[in-house]
Design a protein around this motif. Structure first.
Motif, PDB file in Angstrom:
ATOM      1  N   PRO A 137       0.833  -1.196   0.000  1.00  0.00           N
ATOM      2  CA  PRO A 137       0.000   0.000   0.000  1.00  0.00           C
ATOM      3  C   PRO A 137       0.876   1.258   0.000  1.00  0.00           C
ATOM      4  O   PRO A 137       1.719   1.435   0.883  1.00  0.00           O
ATOM      5  CB  PRO A 137      -0.810  -0.126   1.287  1.00  0.00           C
ATOM      6  CG  PRO A 137       0.006  -1.002   2.182  1.00  0.00           C
ATOM      7  CD  PRO A 137       0.865  -1.860   1.301  1.00  0.00           C
ATOM      8  N   PRO A 144      -1.462   3.269   3.363  1.00  0.00           N
ATOM      9  CA  PRO A 144      -0.068   3.350   2.912  1.00  0.00           C
ATOM     10  C   PRO A 144       0.899   3.137   4.079  1.00  0.00           C
ATOM     11  O   PRO A 144       0.701   3.668   5.173  1.00  0.00           O
ATOM     12  CB  PRO A 144       0.045   4.771   2.359  1.00  0.00           C
ATOM     13  CG  PRO A 144      -1.345   5.094   1.902  1.00  0.00           C
ATOM     14  CD  PRO A 144      -2.229   4.443   2.937  1.00  0.00           C
ATOM     15  N   THR A 167      -5.334  -1.680  -3.570  1.00  0.00           N
ATOM     16  CA  THR A 167      -5.603  -2.134  -2.206  1.00  0.00           C
ATOM     17  C   THR A 167      -6.265  -1.011  -1.412  1.00  0.00           C
ATOM     18  O   THR A 167      -6.058   0.169  -1.705  1.00  0.00           O
ATOM     19  CB  THR A 167      -4.306  -2.582  -1.497  1.00  0.00           C
ATOM     20  OG1 THR A 167      -4.624  -3.027  -0.171  1.00  0.00           O
ATOM     21  CG2 THR A 167      -3.278  -1.470  -1.403  1.00  0.00           C
ATOM     22  N   SER A 168      -7.033  -1.404  -0.415  1.00  0.00           N
ATOM     23  CA  SER A 168      -7.633  -0.417   0.485  1.00  0.00           C
ATOM     24  C   SER A 168      -6.823  -0.273   1.771  1.00  0.00           C
ATOM     25  O   SER A 168      -7.178   0.498   2.654  1.00  0.00           O
ATOM     26  CB  SER A 168      -9.078  -0.814   0.815  1.00  0.00           C
ATOM     27  OG  SER A 168      -9.098  -2.081   1.439  1.00  0.00           O
ATOM     28  N   ALA A 169      -5.716  -1.006   1.882  1.00  0.00           N
ATOM     29  CA  ALA A 169      -4.865  -0.913   3.073  1.00  0.00           C
ATOM     30  C   ALA A 169      -4.217   0.461   3.148  1.00  0.00           C
ATOM     31  O   ALA A 169      -3.946   1.101   2.125  1.00  0.00           O
ATOM     32  CB  ALA A 169      -3.800  -2.004   3.039  1.00  0.00           C
ATOM     33  N   PHE A 186       1.838  -2.429  -6.578  1.00  0.00           N
ATOM     34  CA  PHE A 186       1.219  -1.304  -5.903  1.00  0.00           C
ATOM     35  C   PHE A 186       0.594  -0.448  -6.979  1.00  0.00           C
ATOM     36  O   PHE A 186       0.827  -0.653  -8.168  1.00  0.00           O
ATOM     37  CB  PHE A 186       2.234  -0.512  -5.057  1.00  0.00           C
ATOM     38  CG  PHE A 186       3.490  -0.130  -5.784  1.00  0.00           C
ATOM     39  CD1 PHE A 186       3.551   1.008  -6.569  1.00  0.00           C
ATOM     40  CD2 PHE A 186       4.630  -0.922  -5.679  1.00  0.00           C
ATOM     41  CE1 PHE A 186       4.717   1.354  -7.233  1.00  0.00           C
ATOM     42  CE2 PHE A 186       5.795  -0.581  -6.337  1.00  0.00           C
ATOM     43  CZ  PHE A 186       5.834   0.558  -7.117  1.00  0.00           C
ATOM     44  N   ASN A 212       6.437   1.210   4.476  1.00  0.00           N
ATOM     45  CA  ASN A 212       6.379  -0.247   4.381  1.00  0.00           C
ATOM     46  C   ASN A 212       7.733  -0.789   4.812  1.00  0.00           C
ATOM     47  O   ASN A 212       8.769  -0.325   4.336  1.00  0.00           O
ATOM     48  CB  ASN A 212       6.030  -0.685   2.959  1.00  0.00           C
ATOM     49  CG  ASN A 212       4.627  -0.269   2.566  1.00  0.00           C
ATOM     50  OD1 ASN A 212       3.660  -0.619   3.231  1.00  0.00           O
ATOM     51  ND2 ASN A 212       4.517   0.504   1.501  1.00  0.00           N
TER      52      ASN A 212
END
Length: 145
Positions: free
Chosen positions: A9, A62, A58-60, A53, A131
């Motif tokens: 994310p 960042p 994704t909805s996660a 990415f 990340n």
């Protein structure tokens, strides 16, 4: 079964793409199918697993991917290379309790594993979104690996 892709994310797709490409990762794809969907896929050198990415991937949040591992045969050389390529690397460390390290920085001991035991030495870095990545030195695999 083989792990093929890990979704990262990120907040800024181009910034993330530039960061990972600067680390020497191969660009496999950059596909846009509209203003709400873009996917970028990159692969670390020598890896059979890629990261993706993008926008609408994704909805996660960042930076919420943590504990991602890159396996290397020489922790100090790999750390130096990534540092030279722009990653803000931690020092090389090992865990006071043995092979695997504790969460966070608890029980970290400066320097590689004193016996250079396979699986025992680590370094870490984060991408621009936070990340979290680890390098782990593996010179001899456990049986069955």
């Amino acid at each position: 079964m083989k792990l093929e892709i890990v979704v990262l994310p990120v907040a800024d797709v181009d910034r993330a793409k530039n960061f990972y490409k600067a680390l020497g990762w191969r660009e496999d794809a950059d596909v846009t199918t509209g203003e709400d969907f873009r996917v970028v896929q990159l692969t670390p050198p020598g890896s059979g697993c890629s990261v993706i990415f993008g926008t609408g991937v994704t909805s996660a949040a960042p930076g919420s991917a943590q504990g991602l591992y890159l396996i290397v045969t020489d922790i100090e050389a790999a750390r130096a290379e990534l540092d030279d390529r722009g990653a803000e690397m931690s020092e090389v460390f090992h865990d006071s309790g043995g092979v695997f390290h504790h969460a966070g920085t608890r029980e970290r001991v400066s320097g590689p594993d004193p016996d250079r035991t396979s699986y025992g030495s680590f370094a870490s870095f984060s991408d621009p979104d936070g990340n979290g990545w680890f390098l782990q030195e593996i010179t001899t695999r456990l049986p069955g690996r």
